[in-house]
Design a protein around this motif. Sequence first.
Motif, PDB file in Angstrom:
ATOM      1  N   LEU A  32     -16.098  10.185  -7.084  1.00 57.20           N
ATOM      2  CA  LEU A  32     -16.296   8.918  -6.388  1.00 57.20           C
ATOM      3  C   LEU A  32     -15.517   8.917  -5.078  1.00 57.20           C
ATOM      4  N   GLY A  33     -16.236   8.877  -3.955  1.00 62.41           N
ATOM      5  CA  GLY A  33     -15.589   8.774  -2.663  1.00 62.41           C
ATOM      6  C   GLY A  33     -15.081   7.367  -2.439  1.00 62.41           C
ATOM      7  N   LEU A  34     -13.816   7.234  -2.065  1.00 70.56           N
ATOM      8  CA  LEU A  34     -13.198   5.930  -1.851  1.00 70.56           C
ATOM      9  C   LEU A  34     -12.572   5.909  -0.457  1.00 70.56           C
ATOM     10  N   VAL A  35     -13.057   5.001   0.383  1.00 75.52           N
ATOM     11  CA  VAL A  35     -12.621   4.951   1.780  1.00 75.52           C
ATOM     12  C   VAL A  35     -11.881   3.640   2.026  1.00 75.52           C
ATOM     13  N   THR A  36     -10.620   3.749   2.429  1.00 72.97           N
ATOM     14  CA  THR A  36      -9.807   2.574   2.711  1.00 72.97           C
ATOM     15  C   THR A  36      -8.691   2.981   3.666  1.00 72.97           C
ATOM     16  N   PHE A  37      -8.072   2.022   4.304  1.00 69.31           N
ATOM     17  CA  PHE A  37      -7.016   2.338   5.260  1.00 69.31           C
ATOM     18  C   PHE A  37      -5.763   2.818   4.524  1.00 69.31           C
ATOM     19  N   LEU A  38      -5.423   4.075   4.742  1.00 70.12           N
ATOM     20  CA  LEU A  38      -4.212   4.652   4.163  1.00 70.12           C
ATOM     21  C   LEU A  38      -3.109   4.792   5.194  1.00 70.12           C
ATOM     22  N   SER A  39      -3.428   4.504   6.452  1.00 72.65           N
ATOM     23  CA  SER A  39      -2.438   4.533   7.524  1.00 72.65           C
ATOM     24  C   SER A  39      -2.817   3.484   8.557  1.00 72.65           C
ATOM     25  N   GLY A  40      -1.899   3.166   9.450  1.00 70.16           N
ATOM     26  CA  GLY A  40      -2.164   2.191  10.489  1.00 70.16           C
ATOM     27  C   GLY A  40      -1.856   0.770  10.054  1.00 70.16           C
ATOM     28  N   ALA A  41      -2.084  -0.170  10.958  1.00 67.29           N
ATOM     29  CA  ALA A  41      -1.700  -1.567  10.743  1.00 67.29           C
ATOM     30  C   ALA A  41      -2.431  -2.210   9.578  1.00 67.29           C
ATOM     31  N   ALA A  42      -3.657  -1.798   9.314  1.00 65.71           N
ATOM     32  CA  ALA A  42      -4.445  -2.432   8.242  1.00 65.71           C
ATOM     33  C   ALA A  42      -4.119  -1.879   6.862  1.00 65.71           C
ATOM     34  N   SER A  43      -3.324  -0.822   6.802  1.00 68.66           N
ATOM     35  CA  SER A  43      -3.053  -0.209   5.500  1.00 68.66           C
ATOM     36  C   SER A  43      -2.183  -1.096   4.615  1.00 68.66           C
ATOM     37  N   GLY A  44      -1.193  -1.770   5.206  1.00 70.40           N
ATOM     38  CA  GLY A  44      -0.285  -2.600   4.423  1.00 70.40           C
ATOM     39  C   GLY A  44      -0.954  -3.791   3.760  1.00 70.40           C
ATOM     40  N   PRO A  45      -1.630  -4.657   4.535  1.00 66.88           N
ATOM     41  CA  PRO A  45      -2.231  -5.844   3.936  1.00 66.88           C
ATOM     42  C   PRO A  45      -3.557  -5.585   3.236  1.00 66.88           C
ATOM     43  N   PHE A  46      -4.250  -4.514   3.562  1.00 64.98           N
ATOM     44  CA  PHE A  46      -5.588  -4.293   3.017  1.00 64.98           C
ATOM     45  C   PHE A  46      -5.739  -2.952   2.293  1.00 64.98           C
ATOM     46  N   GLY A  47      -5.478  -1.865   3.007  1.00 61.87           N
ATOM     47  CA  GLY A  47      -5.855  -0.552   2.500  1.00 61.87           C
ATOM     48  C   GLY A  47      -5.108  -0.088   1.278  1.00 61.87           C
ATOM     49  N   ILE A  48      -3.776  -0.143   1.307  1.00 57.62           N
ATOM     50  CA  ILE A  48      -2.984   0.331   0.172  1.00 57.62           C
ATOM     51  C   ILE A  48      -3.192  -0.532  -1.070  1.00 57.62           C
ATOM     52  N   PRO A  49      -3.219  -1.882  -0.945  1.00 63.50           N
ATOM     53  CA  PRO A  49      -3.532  -2.678  -2.135  1.00 63.50           C
ATOM     54  C   PRO A  49      -4.904  -2.338  -2.727  1.00 63.50           C
ATOM     55  N   ALA A  50      -5.881  -2.044  -1.873  1.00 63.39           N
ATOM     56  CA  ALA A  50      -7.204  -1.672  -2.377  1.00 63.39           C
ATOM     57  C   ALA A  50      -7.145  -0.346  -3.129  1.00 63.39           C
TER      58      ALA A  50
END
Length: 238
Positions: A32-50
């Motif tokens: 399963l390919g999973l694409v989310t922000f793992l770096s940058g400004a969006a990673s903290g509020p969005f990507g890492i929690p996802a």
Amino acid sequence: MKRPLLTAATVACAMTTGAMSLNVYANEEYKLGLVTFLSGAASGPFGIPAKNAADLVIDAINDGTLPAPIEGKGIDGRMITPVYVDEAGGATKQTSEFRNLVERDGVDAVVGYISSGDCLAIPAVAEELKMLTVLFDCGTPRVFEEADYEYVFRTHSTASMDNIAAARYVHENIPDLESVAGINQNYSWGHDSWRDFTETLKVLRGGDLEITTEQFPKLFAGQYGAEISALQVNCVNR
């Protein structure tokens, strides 16, 4: 941080039930390919929690501990192996990464995308490659307003309902409103949100509405003094 968690959990469950109709065999790997922000400004509020939510739900699917009506382990007995991709880098990079997921990594499906710009770019590639793709977070309404897809789905609501509701609230509570000014992020989500808000207000007020200024600062700029000053000048001049 709750929204990415709940959204990712919903997507993972949807993938589990939706993939049952595929021609699969027990004990095989389900990539399963999973694409989310793992770096940058969006990673903290969005990507890492996802990502954390996806890990949590994937473990539950593989262990067979999801609540009813989901039963059994994995997807028809196939254990899910996540293949993570960092969403940072923009739409051009993401279309290339998507091709890599399909053609190099051999994933069975792709779940992801927080950026509205990426969500607008990916569907055409997903259709070309005939890859089941679930958009889990982006807010732009344009994905399915501007095209129809066979292999692309979304589990998240669009921003339209929020902005239409905001426009109705303003219309009902400020009856003598004559003009509006706005500040929104300078990418698809910000432009779409402002368009939905102002166009709804124009309809509600019979076109009797002046837009004094539209400010679109760079995403994650961090400093908005010039834009706020422009809004203040317009308010004073009114």
